[in-house]
Enzyme design. Sequence first.
Site, PDB file in Angstrom:
ATOM      1  N   HIS A 170       0.818  -1.224   0.000  1.00 25.65           N
ATOM      2  CA  HIS A 170       0.000   0.000   0.000  1.00 25.65           C
ATOM      3  C   HIS A 170       0.848   1.269   0.000  1.00 25.65           C
ATOM      4  O   HIS A 170       0.312   2.361  -0.190  1.00 25.65           O
ATOM      5  CB  HIS A 170      -0.937   0.023   1.209  1.00 25.65           C
ATOM      6  CG  HIS A 170      -1.978  -1.053   1.194  1.00 25.65           C
ATOM      7  ND1 HIS A 170      -2.890  -1.178   0.167  1.00 25.65           N
ATOM      8  CD2 HIS A 170      -2.235  -2.065   2.057  1.00 25.65           C
ATOM      9  CE1 HIS A 170      -3.667  -2.224   0.414  1.00 25.65           C
ATOM     10  NE2 HIS A 170      -3.301  -2.789   1.543  1.00 25.65           N
ATOM     11  N   ASP A 206      -2.405 -10.536  -2.481  1.00 21.65           N
ATOM     12  CA  ASP A 206      -2.995 -10.110  -1.205  1.00 21.65           C
ATOM     13  C   ASP A 206      -4.477  -9.799  -1.452  1.00 21.65           C
ATOM     14  O   ASP A 206      -4.865  -9.496  -2.581  1.00 21.65           O
ATOM     15  CB  ASP A 206      -2.256  -8.861  -0.728  1.00 21.65           C
ATOM     16  CG  ASP A 206      -2.648  -8.404   0.657  1.00 21.65           C
ATOM     17  OD1 ASP A 206      -1.954  -8.753   1.611  1.00 21.65           O
ATOM     18  OD2 ASP A 206      -3.665  -7.680   0.779  1.00 21.65           O
ATOM     19  N   HIS A 208      -6.068  -7.276  -0.616  1.00 21.32           N
ATOM     20  CA  HIS A 208      -6.248  -5.846  -0.902  1.00 21.32           C
ATOM     21  C   HIS A 208      -5.469  -5.451  -2.152  1.00 21.32           C
ATOM     22  O   HIS A 208      -4.389  -5.969  -2.411  1.00 21.32           O
ATOM     23  CB  HIS A 208      -5.734  -5.019   0.278  1.00 21.32           C
ATOM     24  CG  HIS A 208      -6.403  -5.346   1.576  1.00 21.32           C
ATOM     25  ND1 HIS A 208      -5.815  -6.130   2.539  1.00 21.32           N
ATOM     26  CD2 HIS A 208      -7.615  -4.992   2.053  1.00 21.32           C
ATOM     27  CE1 HIS A 208      -6.646  -6.252   3.571  1.00 21.32           C
ATOM     28  NE2 HIS A 208      -7.746  -5.580   3.303  1.00 21.32           N
ATOM     29  N   ASP A 295      -4.582 -12.849   3.528  1.00 24.49           N
ATOM     30  CA  ASP A 295      -5.856 -12.276   3.964  1.00 24.49           C
ATOM     31  C   ASP A 295      -6.972 -12.582   2.962  1.00 24.49           C
ATOM     32  O   ASP A 295      -8.112 -12.137   3.128  1.00 24.49           O
ATOM     33  CB  ASP A 295      -5.740 -10.770   4.252  1.00 24.49           C
ATOM     34  CG  ASP A 295      -4.864 -10.024   3.263  1.00 24.49           C
ATOM     35  OD1 ASP A 295      -4.497 -10.606   2.227  1.00 24.49           O
ATOM     36  OD2 ASP A 295      -4.556  -8.843   3.531  1.00 24.49           O
TER      37      ASP A 295
HETATM   38 ZN   LIG Z   1      -3.957  -7.089   2.648  1.00 31.90          ZN
END
Ligand SMILES: [Zn+2]
Length: 359
Positions: A170, A206, A208, A295
């Site tokens: 991120h 991931d 996200h 995740d």
């Molecule tokens: Zn994540």
Amino acid sequence: MKVVHSDRHRGHAPTVETYLGVPVPACEVPARAEAILAALGGDGGFELVGPAEHGLDPILAVHDPGLVRFVEEAWAEAERQGIGRDFLVADTYPTRAMFQGMSDGLVAARPEPRAIGGRTGWWGLDSSNPIVAGTADAARSSVDVALTAADLVLGGETAAYGLCRPPGHHAAAAMAGGYCFFNNAAIAAQAITERTGERVAILDVDVHHGNGTQQIFWRRGDVRYASLHADPIRLYPFFLGHGDEVGEGPGRGHNRNLPQPLRADDATYLADLDRALDWIAEAPGSVVVVSLGFDTFEHDPIGDLGLTTAGYHEMGRRVAALGRRLVILQEGGYHVGALGENARAWLRGAEGRPPAALA
Ligand SMILES: [Zn+2]
């Protein structure tokens, strides 16, 4: 396979983060990396090694010097300014609407605030990213873990795994966020292109979207980025990760987002993984950097997909079947009780070893 890890991640030990403004127990905690390390150590088939120091230059090849300075100074500055908390997060962020109508040049010339709360917002994406006393040192060690894994692969290993913590995907060139401070995968990919002159692909699995990695290579044709993630309409980081984000300029056509439906199962996910792998195979290059998150797991407390431990073994197998050398770097995954077995399954799959029974 060699597993690179460092104890220095333990210094980044937040106990609290905020969720919609309310303090909640932190998700991105030292126990995550310890669980993975214990499972891989107990497997007997992995060789644990420490990282080599790589200094600031590879970080500065990707990140704005101002972000690096902020991460290094933030905790000491919070103490000097008498914030008096166990952790530092911002509450005010420079959102795009604040500058609406103002010319790009004038926006770019707005000065960085001096108050640590303002600085944290200036360099941040969100308030769920606590900074504590050992954050900067842990972030530096996480980069060293990633770069050491890259060194191993460039030195002849077929694959290496970097147990990075804190994660990185991120973090944009000039922004921390989402438990990330420095973008380990982007820094590794940049170092690989510099040293080999080859194109590099980053595969991000991931749950996200890796908004930071996408931003860093958005206008680059030499690093191609593919990401499978929960549709940002539903899940963090909310504002990027849609299918029509394909890169611009020389990077046009080198960014590929594959948003996943709610509770996507192994079969649904693996079908899109095959699409991402085919797309990576279309471009030249011999190394793939994998941003590996667990995740996506069916019981993850903050994800919303439905992958299983058996699915991770198959995912590792298919990624390795691409036939490229793999620099595999840990990103998220917050079901601490299953993290070790999920990592072990993925990496055994990548090595062509059968799934292992639970110890
Ligand atoms: Zn994540």
